[in-house]
Write a protein that holds these residues in place. Structure first.
Motif, short mmCIF file in Angstrom:
data_model
loop_
_atom_site.label_atom_id
_atom_site.label_comp_id
_atom_site.label_asym_id
_atom_site.label_seq_id
_atom_site.Cartn_x
_atom_site.Cartn_y
_atom_site.Cartn_z
N ALA A 18 27.74 -25.75 -9.56
CA ALA A 18 26.82 -25.85 -10.73
C ALA A 18 25.59 -24.83 -10.59
O ALA A 18 24.87 -24.64 -11.59
N ARG A 19 25.59 -23.92 -9.62
CA ARG A 19 24.59 -23.12 -9.65
C ARG A 19 24.78 -21.83 -10.53
O ARG A 19 23.82 -20.91 -10.80
N GLN A 20 25.85 -21.68 -10.86
CA GLN A 20 26.21 -20.73 -11.95
C GLN A 20 25.89 -19.20 -11.34
O GLN A 20 25.50 -18.21 -12.09
N ILE A 21 26.11 -18.92 -9.90
CA ILE A 21 25.90 -17.72 -9.49
C ILE A 21 27.19 -17.10 -9.02
O ILE A 21 27.66 -17.73 -8.15
N ALA A 22 27.60 -15.96 -9.56
CA ALA A 22 28.80 -15.43 -9.03
C ALA A 22 28.53 -14.65 -7.83
O ALA A 22 27.63 -14.23 -7.61
N ILE A 23 29.76 -14.42 -6.80
CA ILE A 23 29.63 -13.88 -5.65
C ILE A 23 30.45 -12.41 -5.77
O ILE A 23 31.53 -12.63 -6.09
N ASP A 24 30.10 -11.29 -5.38
CA ASP A 24 30.73 -9.94 -5.64
C ASP A 24 31.79 -9.93 -4.59
O ASP A 24 32.72 -9.22 -4.86
N ASN A 52 38.83 -5.47 6.77
CA ASN A 52 37.67 -6.38 5.95
C ASN A 52 38.31 -6.67 4.57
O ASN A 52 38.92 -5.59 3.83
N MET A 53 38.60 -7.80 4.13
CA MET A 53 39.13 -8.19 2.93
C MET A 53 38.32 -9.01 2.16
O MET A 53 37.93 -9.99 2.58
N TYR A 54 37.87 -8.65 1.00
CA TYR A 54 37.01 -9.47 0.02
C TYR A 54 37.43 -9.50 -1.37
O TYR A 54 38.51 -8.64 -1.83
N VAL A 55 37.18 -10.50 -2.15
CA VAL A 55 37.42 -10.66 -3.59
C VAL A 55 36.20 -11.06 -4.05
O VAL A 55 35.23 -11.59 -3.47
N GLY A 56 36.05 -11.01 -5.44
CA GLY A 56 35.07 -11.59 -6.16
C GLY A 56 35.11 -12.95 -6.65
O GLY A 56 36.50 -13.45 -6.76
N ILE A 134 40.04 -2.97 -6.39
CA ILE A 134 40.31 -3.23 -8.13
C ILE A 134 39.31 -3.54 -8.64
O ILE A 134 38.53 -4.69 -8.16
N ALA A 135 38.98 -3.12 -9.49
CA ALA A 135 37.52 -3.27 -10.59
C ALA A 135 37.94 -4.41 -11.61
O ALA A 135 39.14 -4.73 -11.77
#
Length: 265
Positions: A18-24, A52-56, A134-135
Motif C-alpha cells: 500500500a505504500r505506492q513506492i517502486a523499487i529500482d 549481482n542480479m537485480y530487477v525493478g 534492460i531498461a
C-alpha cells in the motif's frame, strides 16, 4: 484412510503493497557460480564468477521471488560471452515478471603472455566484469569493465633526480559501453600499450632489465595514463561510451594518485 491434505502456502511476495513506492533494484548480491568464458583464441576458460542480479519492482508488489535468480544460474552450465549475456538477462526479467533488469558478473580472466626477451610464458590475471541492463521498453545495453595492472614511472622524479626514478604498480580500469563485440584481450592490449611498461607473471634477468629500462624511458603521470588510454578509446568505433580510471599505488607516499575521464561518443 483419507489422503493427507497439503496446506495452502501463501505467496507473500505477490501480495499488494500500500505504500505506492517502486523499487529500482531488488535481487541477490555476491552469489558465486561456475561459468565458462569464451576467449579470443577460440577456446574457453573455466572460472568462478560473482553475480549481482537485480530487477525493478513495481510499486504495487510487496516483494520479488529471490529463489528464481538462483534457479536461472543453476539452469545448466553456462558458456558466458558477450553474445550469451543478453538472453540470460531477458530470461531473468521474464521469469521475475519485471520490466527492468540488471546483471553484473565479475570473474578473473587469464592471458598467457611471453616475457619480452626470454620469451618464457606465464599467465597474467585480470579482473573483468560484464554488466548488462534492460531498461523500460526492453532496450538492452552492455558494458565491459576490465582492470589492467601496469607499471607507471614518475616523470617528475626522473627529471629532478641525478639517477633513478620512483615507479609503482598501477591499476587502469576501462568500463566500455560496446556497440559491437570487443575481446577482453583487445582492451588489455590497448591499455598496456599506453603504460610506462606492462606487467608479466614471470621474468628472467634479461626481461627484468628490459622492463626496468622500458619504464624509465617511458615515464607517465596518472594524468598521462588516462589521457593516452582515452585517445585510443576515442578512435575505437566499436565503443560508444567509456570511463577510464587510473590508480597509481605510490611507492614514496602512503596514498594513491588517481585520475578519471568519462566520455559519451
Amino acid at each position: 484412510m483419507s489422503a493427507i491434505e497439503t496446506p495452502t502456502i501463501p505467496d507473500v511476495q505477490n501480495s499488494q503493497d500500500a505504500r505506492q513506492i517502486a523499487i529500482d533494484k531488488v535481487g541477490i548480491k555476491a552469489i558465486r557460480h561456475p561459468v565458462t568464458v569464451s576467449d579470443r583464441s577460440g577456446g574457453v576458460q573455466h572460472t568462478i564468477a560473482v553475480f549481482n542480479m537485480y530487477v525493478g519492482l513495481p510499486h504495487n508488489f510487496k516483494g520479488t521471488h529471490m529463489s528464481r535468480f538462483v534457479e536461472i544460474l543453476n539452469g545448466g552450465e553456462r558458456e558466458i560471452s558477450v553474445e550469451s549475456f543478453e538472453p540470460m538477462l531477458r530470461e531473468m526479467v521474464q521469469r521475475l515478471e519485471a520490466e527492468t533488469g540488471h546483471v553484473e558478473m565479475t570473474f578473473p580472466y587469464f592471458i598467457n603472455k611471453a616475457a619480452p626477451i626470454s620469451g618464457v610464458h606465464s599467465l597474467m590475471d585480470y579482473d573483468v566484469t560484464f554488466i548488462g541492463e534492460i531498461a523500460e521498453g526492453g532496450a538492452y545495453s552492455f558494458r565491459m569493465k576490465v582492470v589492467v595492472p601496469v607499471t607507471s614511472l614518475c616523470p617528475c622524479s626522473k627529471k629532478i633526480s641525478s639517477y633513478g626514478a620512483h615507479n609503482q604498480r598501477s591499476h587502469v580500469t576501462v568500463t566500455a559501453h560496446l556497440r559491437e563485440h570487443v575481446w577482453i584481450e583487445e582492451i588489455v592490449e590497448q591499455v598496456e600499450a599506453q603504460a610506462s611498461c606492462e606487467l608479466y607473471g614471470l621474468l628472467k634477468r634479461p626481461d627484468e632489465k628490459y622492463v626496468t629500462e622500458r619504464a624509465y624511458d617511458n615515464p607517465k603521470f596518472v594524468e598521462d595514463m588516462v589521457r593516452d588510454v582515452a585517445g585510443v578509446l576515442d578512435r575505437e568505433a566499436r565503443i560508444g561510451a567509456y570511463v577510464v580510471e587510473s590508480e597509481n599505488f605510490e611507492s614514496i607516499h602512503n596514498h594513491s594518485a588517481y585520475a578519471l575521464i568519462e566520455r559519451q561518443k
